[in-house]
Design a protein around this motif. Structure first.
Motif, mmCIF file in Angstrom:
data_model
loop_
_atom_site.group_PDB
_atom_site.id
_atom_site.type_symbol
_atom_site.label_atom_id
_atom_site.label_comp_id
_atom_site.label_asym_id
_atom_site.label_seq_id
_atom_site.Cartn_x
_atom_site.Cartn_y
_atom_site.Cartn_z
ATOM 1 N N VAL A 1 -19.931 41.566 -4.945
ATOM 2 C CA VAL A 1 -21.150 41.277 -4.207
ATOM 3 C C VAL A 1 -21.749 42.589 -3.713
ATOM 4 O O VAL A 1 -21.020 43.462 -3.234
ATOM 5 C CB VAL A 1 -20.860 40.345 -3.010
ATOM 6 N N GLY A 2 -23.057 42.717 -3.820
ATOM 7 C CA GLY A 2 -23.692 43.947 -3.367
ATOM 8 C C GLY A 2 -25.152 43.765 -3.035
ATOM 9 O O GLY A 2 -25.755 42.726 -3.288
ATOM 10 N N ARG A 3 -25.701 44.805 -2.438
ATOM 11 C CA ARG A 3 -27.118 44.896 -2.117
ATOM 12 C C ARG A 3 -27.610 43.702 -1.292
ATOM 13 O O ARG A 3 -28.743 43.254 -1.449
ATOM 14 C CB ARG A 3 -27.967 45.030 -3.366
ATOM 15 N N LEU A 4 -26.764 43.196 -0.401
ATOM 16 C CA LEU A 4 -27.215 42.162 0.530
ATOM 17 C C LEU A 4 -28.208 42.822 1.475
ATOM 18 O O LEU A 4 -27.879 43.780 2.173
ATOM 19 C CB LEU A 4 -26.038 41.580 1.308
ATOM 20 N N ALA A 5 -29.430 42.340 1.454
ATOM 21 C CA ALA A 5 -30.497 42.955 2.254
ATOM 22 C C ALA A 5 -31.367 41.868 2.865
ATOM 23 O O ALA A 5 -31.734 40.906 2.191
ATOM 24 C CB ALA A 5 -31.347 43.875 1.377
ATOM 25 N N VAL A 6 -31.687 42.048 4.141
ATOM 26 C CA VAL A 6 -32.576 41.127 4.850
ATOM 27 C C VAL A 6 -33.638 41.970 5.549
ATOM 28 O O VAL A 6 -33.324 42.994 6.172
ATOM 29 C CB VAL A 6 -31.794 40.275 5.884
ATOM 30 N N ALA A 7 -34.885 41.541 5.444
ATOM 31 C CA ALA A 7 -35.991 42.260 6.091
ATOM 32 C C ALA A 7 -35.652 42.461 7.571
ATOM 33 O O ALA A 7 -35.140 41.547 8.216
ATOM 34 C CB ALA A 7 -37.289 41.477 5.945
ATOM 35 N N PRO A 8 -35.891 43.652 8.090
ATOM 36 C CA PRO A 8 -35.505 43.940 9.480
ATOM 37 C C PRO A 8 -35.985 42.918 10.500
ATOM 38 O O PRO A 8 -35.240 42.555 11.415
ATOM 39 C CB PRO A 8 -36.115 45.318 9.737
ATOM 40 N N ASP A 9 -37.191 42.392 10.351
ATOM 41 C CA ASP A 9 -37.687 41.423 11.340
ATOM 42 C C ASP A 9 -37.069 40.038 11.188
ATOM 43 O O ASP A 9 -37.274 39.175 12.029
ATOM 44 C CB ASP A 9 -39.218 41.334 11.291
ATOM 45 N N GLN A 10 -36.271 39.852 10.150
ATOM 46 C CA GLN A 10 -35.600 38.566 9.922
ATOM 47 C C GLN A 10 -34.092 38.645 10.173
ATOM 48 O O GLN A 10 -33.390 37.639 10.075
ATOM 49 C CB GLN A 10 -35.862 38.089 8.490
ATOM 50 N N GLN A 11 -33.589 39.823 10.458
ATOM 51 C CA GLN A 11 -32.150 39.987 10.693
ATOM 52 C C GLN A 11 -31.738 39.275 11.970
ATOM 53 O O GLN A 11 -32.513 39.170 12.917
ATOM 54 C CB GLN A 11 -31.791 41.469 10.740
ATOM 55 N N GLY A 12 -30.511 38.762 11.979
ATOM 56 C CA GLY A 12 -29.990 38.049 13.136
ATOM 57 C C GLY A 12 -30.416 36.588 13.189
ATOM 58 O O GLY A 12 -30.183 35.914 14.190
ATOM 59 N N ARG A 13 -31.002 36.094 12.134
ATOM 60 C CA ARG A 13 -31.489 34.711 12.094
ATOM 61 C C ARG A 13 -30.725 33.847 11.093
ATOM 62 O O ARG A 13 -31.171 32.749 10.771
ATOM 63 C CB ARG A 13 -32.978 34.690 11.755
ATOM 64 N N GLY A 14 -29.631 34.356 10.550
ATOM 65 C CA GLY A 14 -28.822 33.572 9.636
ATOM 66 C C GLY A 14 -29.153 33.728 8.167
ATOM 67 O O GLY A 14 -28.497 33.135 7.315
ATOM 68 N N VAL A 15 -30.149 34.532 7.847
ATOM 69 C CA VAL A 15 -30.561 34.694 6.446
ATOM 70 C C VAL A 15 -29.448 35.361 5.638
ATOM 71 O O VAL A 15 -29.133 34.934 4.519
ATOM 72 C CB VAL A 15 -31.882 35.480 6.339
ATOM 73 N N GLY A 16 -28.829 36.406 6.192
ATOM 74 C CA GLY A 16 -27.758 37.098 5.473
ATOM 75 C C GLY A 16 -26.579 36.190 5.182
ATOM 76 O O GLY A 16 -26.033 36.191 4.077
ATOM 77 N N GLY A 17 -26.191 35.390 6.158
ATOM 78 C CA GLY A 17 -25.095 34.442 5.956
ATOM 79 C C GLY A 17 -25.420 33.406 4.900
ATOM 80 O O GLY A 17 -24.578 33.040 4.080
ATOM 81 N N ARG A 18 -26.671 32.948 4.905
ATOM 82 C CA ARG A 18 -27.082 31.970 3.886
ATOM 83 C C ARG A 18 -27.110 32.596 2.495
ATOM 84 O O ARG A 18 -26.725 31.966 1.514
ATOM 85 C CB ARG A 18 -28.444 31.385 4.237
ATOM 86 N N LEU A 19 -27.564 33.845 2.403
ATOM 87 C CA LEU A 19 -27.553 34.529 1.110
ATOM 88 C C LEU A 19 -26.126 34.707 0.600
ATOM 89 O O LEU A 19 -25.851 34.487 -0.583
ATOM 90 C CB LEU A 19 -28.247 35.890 1.211
ATOM 91 N N LEU A 20 -25.237 35.106 1.487
ATOM 92 C CA LEU A 20 -23.840 35.304 1.093
ATOM 93 C C LEU A 20 -23.227 33.983 0.627
ATOM 94 O O LEU A 20 -22.561 33.933 -0.418
ATOM 95 C CB LEU A 20 -23.053 35.911 2.258
ATOM 96 N N ALA A 21 -23.460 32.909 1.363
ATOM 97 C CA ALA A 21 -22.947 31.597 0.957
ATOM 98 C C ALA A 21 -23.533 31.171 -0.389
ATOM 99 O O ALA A 21 -22.817 30.631 -1.244
ATOM 100 C CB ALA A 21 -23.272 30.555 2.031
ATOM 101 N N ALA A 22 -24.806 31.436 -0.587
ATOM 102 C CA ALA A 22 -25.461 31.034 -1.837
ATOM 103 C C ALA A 22 -24.914 31.794 -3.036
ATOM 104 O O ALA A 22 -24.707 31.224 -4.113
ATOM 105 C CB ALA A 22 -26.976 31.223 -1.725
ATOM 106 N N VAL A 23 -24.665 33.092 -2.872
ATOM 107 C CA VAL A 23 -24.141 33.855 -4.003
ATOM 108 C C VAL A 23 -22.692 33.439 -4.286
ATOM 109 O O VAL A 23 -22.265 33.384 -5.441
ATOM 110 C CB VAL A 23 -24.306 35.379 -3.811
ATOM 111 N N GLU A 24 -21.951 33.106 -3.246
ATOM 112 C CA GLU A 24 -20.598 32.582 -3.458
ATOM 113 C C GLU A 24 -20.666 31.259 -4.216
ATOM 114 O O GLU A 24 -19.914 31.042 -5.168
ATOM 115 C CB GLU A 24 -19.874 32.397 -2.126
ATOM 116 N N ASP A 25 -21.583 30.380 -3.807
ATOM 117 C CA ASP A 25 -21.740 29.097 -4.499
ATOM 118 C C ASP A 25 -22.138 29.292 -5.959
ATOM 119 O O ASP A 25 -21.687 28.562 -6.833
ATOM 120 C CB ASP A 25 -22.783 28.224 -3.793
#
Length: 163
Positions: free
Chosen positions: A82-106
């Protein structure tokens, strides 16, 4: 907010937006390590297009029409890197990164028994996210610029449901 975010496979047409979000997201890391030459910051548009056109799994998170995050995974044998997990700075801390990580795992479910990734050893927010998702630090190494990285992995229990 995360309920308004959709995650879908990215296409070559998304390359410019992905690169823009990636560069914005990794600027914080560059400042943390006093290194403006982190690979996600020096990656070219052609390199992003190549990742999108190749066998790499690339997912994009969108809030309405705006691309707000992305993540990649390259399957090699029984391991998804897994690499290059990136979330726009104004969207960080809102669960987007966790959802992306879960989605790539799925997206890799049934194909791998192990996930591997790395992040800066001083990147506490990243390390916390990965720990919450079941990753553990297995080693440390230096990157090509001499920055200390934490290498993490998550082993899947292939005998039952994934956690």
């Amino acid at each position: 907010m995360t309920d308004q975010v959709t995650i879908t496979p990215a296409g070559v047409a998304d390359a410019g937006e992905i690169l823009t979000v990636q560069r914005a997201a990794y600027l914080v890391e560059a400042q943390r390590y006093a290194d403006p030459f982190l690979p996600p910051l020096t990656e070219t548009l052609d390199e992003v297009r190549a990742a999108l056109a190749g066998p790499t799994i690339v997912l994009a998170a969108r809030h309405r029409a705006r691309l707000v995050g992305s993540v990649r995974a390259r399957v090699d044998g029984d391991t998804a890197h897994v690499g290059r997990l990136a979330v726009a700075p104004d969207q960080q801390g809102r669960g987007v990164g966790g959802r992306l990580l879960a989605a790539v795992e799925d997206a890799c479910t049934g194909r791998v028994g192990r996930f591997a990734l790395f992040t800066g050893a001083q990147s506490e927010q990243n390390l916390s996210l990965y720990a919450r998702r079941g990753y553990r630090v297995v080693s440390h190494r230096l990157d090509e610029n001499g920055n200390r990285l934490a290498v993490l992995e998550k082993l899947l229990d292939t005998s039952g449901p994934r956690t």
